[in-house]
Design a protein around this motif. Structure first.
Motif: not given
Length: 213
Positions: A112-114, A174-176, A182-185, A187-195
């Motif tokens: 969701g965050w992604d 994927g998750d790799d 990580m699970l944040l609230g 939804w899940t977030l892949h920190p790479f999305a912050l790029v």
């Protein structure tokens, strides 16, 4: 004797295409590469063929090549036009906005965050191009050329597509993917999305000025 009405040149078939300049066809090639990237990314999601993913990623630098050439051809032939500028922006948002975002989704950024991060990224790209079109005249120098960019130009996002290609080459999708998940609230977030969030934010910055070569 019945006189036939003289055909209106404005109503001839393909009148719009007849009005295109050579540079405009390179712009359309840019858009075609961007749309091809989207299709191949979707094919990867459906079939998981690495060839589809790499093709989607490599169409981004090809789109950049067409984007560079359309500007140079327009300057060489002295055929700048409002239509060409609008075509360029529309092509860029497909190739360097929607294309990288779709590729990131295919790479596994589907939490969701992604998705919010990717939507933000595309909206920043749209906003950046719209602002450029509006302010290009006021930013032009005595020679009528824009001397600097406000915010990073959207074609710089080709680096994101290439980074995703490297991740795929290393088997880190994927998750790799870099940064994991990580699970944040809720939804899940892949920190790479912050790029992508960073890239979008740099595009809409008014304080960041990059000289145009």
């Amino acid at each position: 004797m019945t006189m036939r009405p003289t055909p209106n040149p404005e109503r001839r078939h393909f009148t719009m295409i007849r009005g295109f300049h050579l540079a405009d066809f390179f712009t359309l090639a840019n858009a075609a590469c961007g749309m091809g990237s989207v299709f191949f990314a979707m094919m990867f999601v459906g079939g998981q063929s690495p060839l589809h993913f790499f093709t989607a990623a490599l169409l981004a630098p090809l789109a950049l090549l067409f984007d560079v050439f359309d500007g140079r051809i327009a300057r060489w032939r002295h055929q700048h036009s409002p239509l060409g500028r609008e075509l360029d922006s529309l092509a860029d948002i497909v190739s360097f906005g929607v294309g990288p975002a779709t590729l990131a989704f295919a790479a596994g950024l589907r939490g969701g965050w992604d998705m919010l991060a990717l939507i933000y990224f595309v909206c920043c790209g749209v906003s950046r191009l719209a602002r450029y079109n509006v302010t290009a005249e006021s930013l032009s120098g005595d020679e009528g050329k824009v001397s600097y960019f406000e915010g990073t130009p959207i074609p710089t996002t080709v680096l994101l597509s290439l980074l995703l290609a490297v991740a795929a080459w290393q088997g880190r999708l994927g998750d790799d993917i870099y940064g994991g998940v990580m699970l944040l609230g809720p939804w899940t977030l892949h920190p790479f999305a912050l790029v992508f969030v960073l890239s979008g934010s740099l595009m809409i910055s008014k304080t960041l000025r990059i000289p145009k070569l």
